[in-house]
Scaffold this active site. Structure first.
Site, mmCIF file in Angstrom:
data_model
loop_
_atom_site.group_PDB
_atom_site.id
_atom_site.type_symbol
_atom_site.label_atom_id
_atom_site.label_comp_id
_atom_site.label_asym_id
_atom_site.label_seq_id
_atom_site.Cartn_x
_atom_site.Cartn_y
_atom_site.Cartn_z
ATOM 1 N N ARG A 83 0.833 -1.192 0.000
ATOM 2 C CA ARG A 83 0.000 0.000 0.000
ATOM 3 C C ARG A 83 0.868 1.241 0.000
ATOM 4 N NH1 ARG A 83 -4.938 1.825 3.844
ATOM 5 N NH2 ARG A 83 -5.109 3.953 3.087
ATOM 6 N N ARG A 92 -6.687 1.683 -2.970
ATOM 7 C CA ARG A 92 -5.634 1.067 -2.179
ATOM 8 C C ARG A 92 -5.594 -0.434 -2.386
ATOM 9 N NH1 ARG A 92 -8.712 2.888 2.199
ATOM 10 N NH2 ARG A 92 -8.401 4.911 1.249
ATOM 11 N N ASP A 95 -6.622 -2.098 2.890
ATOM 12 C CA ASP A 95 -7.001 -1.222 3.996
ATOM 13 C C ASP A 95 -7.457 -2.131 5.134
ATOM 14 O OD1 ASP A 95 -7.657 1.205 5.265
ATOM 15 O OD2 ASP A 95 -9.708 1.147 4.519
ATOM 16 N N ASP A 97 -8.885 -1.929 9.034
ATOM 17 C CA ASP A 97 -9.416 -1.034 10.062
ATOM 18 C C ASP A 97 -9.824 -1.840 11.286
ATOM 19 O OD1 ASP A 97 -9.317 1.306 8.495
ATOM 20 O OD2 ASP A 97 -11.271 0.861 7.596
HETATM 21 N N1 ROI Z 1 -16.122 1.798 -0.784
HETATM 22 C C1 ROI Z 1 -16.297 0.481 -0.620
HETATM 23 N N2 ROI Z 1 -17.293 -0.134 -1.281
HETATM 24 N N3 ROI Z 1 -15.485 -0.250 0.201
HETATM 25 C C2 ROI Z 1 -14.457 0.337 0.883
HETATM 26 O O1 ROI Z 1 -13.734 -0.343 1.627
HETATM 27 C C3 ROI Z 1 -14.259 1.733 0.730
HETATM 28 N N4 ROI Z 1 -13.252 2.391 1.382
HETATM 29 C C4 ROI Z 1 -13.050 3.704 1.223
HETATM 30 C C5 ROI Z 1 -13.947 4.555 0.383
HETATM 31 C C6 ROI Z 1 -13.126 5.283 -0.676
HETATM 32 C C7 ROI Z 1 -14.638 5.543 1.286
HETATM 33 N N5 ROI Z 1 -14.964 3.772 -0.301
HETATM 34 C C8 ROI Z 1 -15.129 2.430 -0.125
HETATM 35 O O2 ROI Z 1 -12.058 4.293 1.871
#
Ligand code: ROI
Length: 159
Positions: A83, A92, A95, A97
């Site tokens: 990343r 990315r 991610d 979280d």
């Molecule tokens: N949209 C979806 N469908 N899934 C995500 O994990 C995700 N993550 C983000 C943003 C760009 C807000 N949109 C996303 O960071």
């Protein structure tokens, strides 16, 4: 002492499903931690226009790490999987979280738990619901069933 944490995974670059599969393996290798369960993978459009579709999942991780040490470990996995942090909300490869960390409510500059946006994101709530009982409450007392009712299963595809 171990705590059950729920981790949200997302990717929209470089073979997203493969990114999530290798991230799940990496989570199981985090020190003092064990991958207890993982949801199915789901795909959906990006919340921001002009990005590739995302693939998302949620993992249950039993960990003896403190929350910020877990956050460090997750960021190391993100970096290992290539990343590159460009724009804040940009596409990315991976991610990770921390959605929930046991019953803790955490609000420090690096980490807010329960995750701020999870209540409005079907690609977080529906995979999470696969891993917890129907009467599950978030650490701040909100009922998952109520959040699901307010967040329809729209635009999600379960793989
Ligand atoms: N949209 C979806 N469908 N899934 C995500 O994990 C995700 N993550 C983000 C943003 C760009 C807000 N949109 C996303 O960071």
């Amino acid at each position: 002492m171990t705590t059950r944490a729920f981790i949200g995974l997302g990717s929209n670059l470089d073979e997203p499903a493969e990114q999530l599969r290798s991230a799940l393996q990496a989570l199981d290798q985090v020190s003092g931690s064990r991958l207890a369960a993982a949801s199915a993978l789901y795909t959906s459009e990006s919340l921001l226009p002009g990005q590739p579709r995302y693939t998302n999942a949620v993992a249950a991780l039993d960990t003896s790490l403190e929350p910020l040490a877990l956050l460090d470990a997750l960021q190391a996995i993100e970096n290992d999987q290539g990343r590159v942090r460009m724009e804040r909300w940009g596409p990315r490869t991976l991610d990770l979280d921390i959605l929930l960390f046991g019953n803790q409510v955490i609000d420090v500059p690096r980490l807010q738990v329960p995750h701020y946006h999870m209540h409005a994101r079907p690609f977080v709530l529906y995979p999470l619901a696969e891993l917890v009982p129907a009467d599950f409450l978030l650490a701040d007392g909100r009922a998952l069933a109520q959040l699901l009712q307010n967040c329809p299963f729209v635009g999600l595809e379960r793989l």
